[in-house]
Design an enzyme around this catalytic site. Structure first.
Site, PDB file in Angstrom:
ATOM      1  N   HIS A  68       4.337  -1.185  -2.272  1.00  0.00           N
ATOM      2  CA  HIS A  68       3.393  -1.799  -3.117  1.00  0.00           C
ATOM      3  C   HIS A  68       2.034  -0.921  -2.948  1.00  0.00           C
ATOM      4  O   HIS A  68       1.092  -0.959  -3.691  1.00  0.00           O
ATOM      5  CB  HIS A  68       3.045  -3.255  -2.237  1.00  0.00           C
ATOM      6  N   ASP A  72       2.835  -1.168  -8.442  1.00  0.00           N
ATOM      7  CA  ASP A  72       2.069  -2.457  -8.565  1.00  0.00           C
ATOM      8  C   ASP A  72       3.362  -3.486  -9.257  1.00  0.00           C
ATOM      9  O   ASP A  72       4.223  -3.078  -9.633  1.00  0.00           O
ATOM     10  CB  ASP A  72       1.117  -2.399  -9.404  1.00  0.00           C
TER      11      ASP A  72
END
Length: 431
Positions: free
Chosen positions: A403, A407
């Site tokens: 992450h 995204d």
């Protein structure tokens, strides 16, 4: 006679230390020149350490499981020569360095724990061990023969609640019968059945070699990478039909196709528009490197543990060439023949357990990559298409992403593009 010390050689690639995972000789053995003495494990592969001299093993100075620095002496060998050179300590009782002595002591303790943990043979004399004995009363422990204690355990009777009529209050079989009649107790059939016997054995297994490397790599990946997992459902009915037709027509000449070559081709095509997932993240410099080449890691289960051989330049392979490379690398990894360069340098990884893959999973990213994809089991189930209930072959595609780099929207778009290729498989052969 002279004594030669063999040191841990420089294996290259900037490796400063290795783990010793196996010795092939013992003290007193005669060895030939170029004979393999030991196996060591680097971050990438197992490497054999040969002898550069012939002679007799005088001492072994590193234990299995010990991490040894490059340049450290690991074995002393007596060879024929004109000069007489003694070891720095007696050959029959070598004085090792504190680190080496500690490692040997730990290895000895591990071996002792293995012997101590061996399953015991059940006793046939009817003697009940303390773990099976009834709990003592608030006062003195009830007095009873082993056979009485065992029967009480089988009946589920607390001996502290039984009144003994024997000498000094000893509980007899007749006392158990009387207590059973009064309380209506029935035998504990599960307790008397050997299938339900309580387990008592313990086994201590040292985590060394490849298993240790896997553990360290997984721990590092979970510690450094903030994972998130995305699971999508894919209709692979047409893909499976196409695969069956291709295998029937070309399987004998070009090799049989599994699901994996199609999935890899779909990933290669989707990566062209989503280069952020075919990348590596340097934690120390906070730099993301994206790659035009797709060096695809293929997580493979081997007898020694999980290994990740790499399909180099997967973007240049069609589905048949990809299938052949998958087969070659998997066999090399399982047989321990994969070269070091075949086990490093991947930019994105696929993990698959085949028919055992379940309905979904949360794969761990192969650090320092930023994405990993794993197909799950194909299941035929009813689906609604055009207002009708029809049987379709469905498969979940599980994936995890870093992450910090990828995204959620980017991950979803990437997987949806992979899904599009798999649900319209003809495009994989022409794109």
């Amino acid at each position: 006679m002279t004594v030669q010390s063999i040191k841990m050689p420089d294996i290259g690639e900037g490796i400063a230390e290795v783990e010793l995972v196996a010795w092939h000789v013992q003290v007193g053995d005669s060895v030939a020149e170029d004979q393999i003495l030991a196996d060591v494990m680097t971050d990438k592969a197992t490497v054999e350490i040969p002898s550069h001299v012939a002679g007799k093993v005088l001492s072994i100075d590193a234990a299995v499981g010990q991490v040894v620095a490059v340049g450290t002496a690991i074995i002393h060998i007596e060879v024929a020569g004109s000069a007489s050179t003694a070891l720095p300590q007696p050959a029959d009782q070598p004085t090792k360095s504190p680190a080496s002595a500690n490692a040997v002591a730990q290895s000895s303790e591990v071996r002792k724990s293995w012997l101590a943990a061996s399953p015991a043979v059940p006793r046939n004399d009817g003697v009940l061990q303390d773990a099976h004995a009834a709990p003592p009363t608030a006062g003195n422990k009830p007095i009873a023969a082993p056979a009485v204690r065992r029967r009480a355990w089988e009946l589920g009777i607390d001996l502290g609640r039984v009144k003994g009529t024997g000498p000094a209050g000893r509980i007899t079989q007749a006392d158990l019968d009387a207590h059973t009649r009064q309380s209506g107790t029935r035998p504990n059939q599960a307790a008397s059945d050997p299938r339900y016997a309580p387990g008592t054995a313990e086994e201590a297994i040292p985590v060394i070699g490849l298993r240790r490397k896997i553990a360290q790599k997984m721990q590092e990946a979970k510690r450094r990478i903030p994972h998130f997992t995305y699971v999508e459902e894919i209709d692979v009915t047409e893909l499976e039909d196409l695969r069956a037709r291709l295998n029937a027509r070309y399987g004998a000449a070009r090799g049989r196709l599994t699901l994996l070559p199609f999935l890899i081709r779909a990933i290669v095509l989707a990566v062209r528009e989503h280069p952020e997932v075919n990348a590596r993240y340097d934690d120390d410099t906070a730099v993301v490197t994206r790659f035009a080449a797709v060096h695809l890691g293929l997580a493979t289960q081997t007898p020694g543990g999980l290994m990740v051989p790499v399909i180099r330049h997967a973007e240049t392979l069609d589905v048949w060439a990809c299938a052949a490379e998958i087969l070659r690398l998997a066999e090399a990894a399982r047989n321990g023949k994969a070269a070091r360069e075949e086990l490093s340098g991947s930019t994105i990884t696929v993990t698959s357990l085949g028919p055992l893959a379940g309905i979904a999973h949360t794969p761990v990213i192969n650090h320092p990559e930023v994405a990993i994809i794993g197909p799950n089991r194909i299941v035929e189930r009813p689906m609604i298409r055009g207002g009708l209930v029809v049987a379709r072959k469905m498969m979940n595609l599980s994936s995890s992403f870093d992450h910090r780099v990828v995204d959620g929207m980017n991950a979803a778009e990437f997987i949806q593009q992979v899904r599009g290729y798999l649900e319209c498989p003809g495009t994989l052969l022409v794109a």
